[in-house]
Write a protein that holds these residues in place. Structure first.
Motif, short mmCIF file in Angstrom:
data_model
loop_
_atom_site.label_atom_id
_atom_site.label_comp_id
_atom_site.label_asym_id
_atom_site.label_seq_id
_atom_site.Cartn_x
_atom_site.Cartn_y
_atom_site.Cartn_z
N ARG A 33 25.16 75.90 -20.53
CA ARG A 33 24.82 75.22 -21.78
C ARG A 33 24.20 73.85 -21.52
N MET A 34 24.73 73.15 -20.54
CA MET A 34 24.16 71.85 -20.19
C MET A 34 22.71 72.01 -19.72
N ALA A 35 22.45 73.06 -18.94
CA ALA A 35 21.08 73.33 -18.51
C ALA A 35 20.17 73.57 -19.71
N GLY A 36 20.67 74.33 -20.69
CA GLY A 36 19.88 74.58 -21.89
C GLY A 36 19.60 73.31 -22.68
N VAL A 37 20.61 72.46 -22.81
CA VAL A 37 20.44 71.20 -23.53
C VAL A 37 19.42 70.31 -22.81
N LEU A 38 19.49 70.26 -21.49
CA LEU A 38 18.56 69.45 -20.71
C LEU A 38 17.13 69.99 -20.83
N ALA A 39 16.99 71.31 -20.89
CA ALA A 39 15.66 71.90 -21.08
C ALA A 39 15.08 71.50 -22.42
N LEU A 40 15.91 71.53 -23.48
CA LEU A 40 15.44 71.11 -24.80
C LEU A 40 15.10 69.61 -24.81
N ALA A 41 15.94 68.81 -24.16
CA ALA A 41 15.68 67.37 -24.08
C ALA A 41 14.38 67.10 -23.35
N GLY A 42 14.12 67.85 -22.28
CA GLY A 42 12.87 67.68 -21.54
C GLY A 42 11.66 68.04 -22.38
N MET A 43 11.78 69.10 -23.19
CA MET A 43 10.68 69.50 -24.06
C MET A 43 10.38 68.43 -25.10
N LEU A 44 11.44 67.91 -25.74
CA LEU A 44 11.27 66.87 -26.76
C LEU A 44 10.67 65.62 -26.14
N ALA A 45 11.18 65.22 -24.97
CA ALA A 45 10.64 64.05 -24.30
C ALA A 45 9.18 64.27 -23.91
N GLY A 46 8.85 65.51 -23.54
CA GLY A 46 7.47 65.81 -23.18
C GLY A 46 6.51 65.60 -24.34
#
Length: 214
Positions: A6-19
């Motif tokens: 779940r943490m990996a999924g949250v980090l992936a979403l955070a990376g997309m938003l930051a992108g």
């Protein structure tokens, strides 16, 4: 370990938003250097957003490393290694924005404008060629492990492999000068991977990986 997934999924979403937030529209306009002083916020937001992408992208790899290592230690290590290389490229992209901001505060002169254009072009090549290729090579390793082990559904792994291939192709076309970085063609080539990343992130958050880490 569902918590790590779940943490990996949250980090992936955070990376997309930051992108998305790291995009600096003013840099795509003609004569951008003269426009920068009035839009300093865009550059500062872009720099902060891209800085956030460093722990987001690296953290995603570290969260998945144990599960990948249990399936194939060599590919897992390669995946993390390419993510760390990409993090270094992100840092280069970050520092280019304050440098452009400093140049915008100098007196207008041809040499200043040339230097600013070089920085802008360099940032584009780092962000859309070097960085994407590094990420892509790492993701190819990750999806190869996913496909063989079925840690996620195979259709999701195949989607990822195809998406990465298109994204790398887009970067090569940018490097060759065939397309720009903010064009419908370039964005279309990257769209499949962007959507797949969103689906993968949600899958990790909701379902996690398909088998426990050994």
């Amino acid at each position: 370990m569902l918590k790590t997934d779940r943490m990996a999924g949250v980090l992936a979403l955070a990376g997309m938003l930051a992108g998305v937030l790291s995009i600096v529209p003013v840099l795509e306009e003609p004569g951008f250097l003269a426009l920068v002083p009035a839009r300093e916020g865009q550059l500062l937001l872009g720099a902060v957003a891209q800085l956030v992408m460093i722990p987001a992208y690296a953290g995603f790899a570290l969260c998945l490393h144990r599960a990948l290592k249990a399936e194939n230690e060599t590919l897992a290590l390669g995946f993390v290694g390419f993510r760390l290389i990409a993090a270094a490229f992100h840092f280069v992209g970050v520092i280019s924005l304050p440098l452009i901001l400093l140049l915008s505060r100098q007196e207008a002169a041809p040499d200043v404008e040339v230097l600013a254009e070089l920085l802008r072009t360099g940032r584009d090549l780092v962000n859309h060629v070097a960085l994407i290729i590094a990420l892509g090579l790492g993701d190819l390793l990750m999806f190869a492990v996913f496909f063989r082990s079925r840690l996620v559904p195979r259709w999701l792994s195949v989607w990822g492999l195809l998406g990465v291939g298109l994204a790398i192709a887009a970067s090569v076309l940018v490097l060759l000068g065939v397309t720009g970085v903010v064009t419908p063609f370039y964005l279309a080539l990257n769209a499949p991977l962007a959507v797949q990343t969103l689906v993968l992130a949600l899958w990790l958050i909701v379902r996690g990986l398909g088998r426990p880490v050994r």
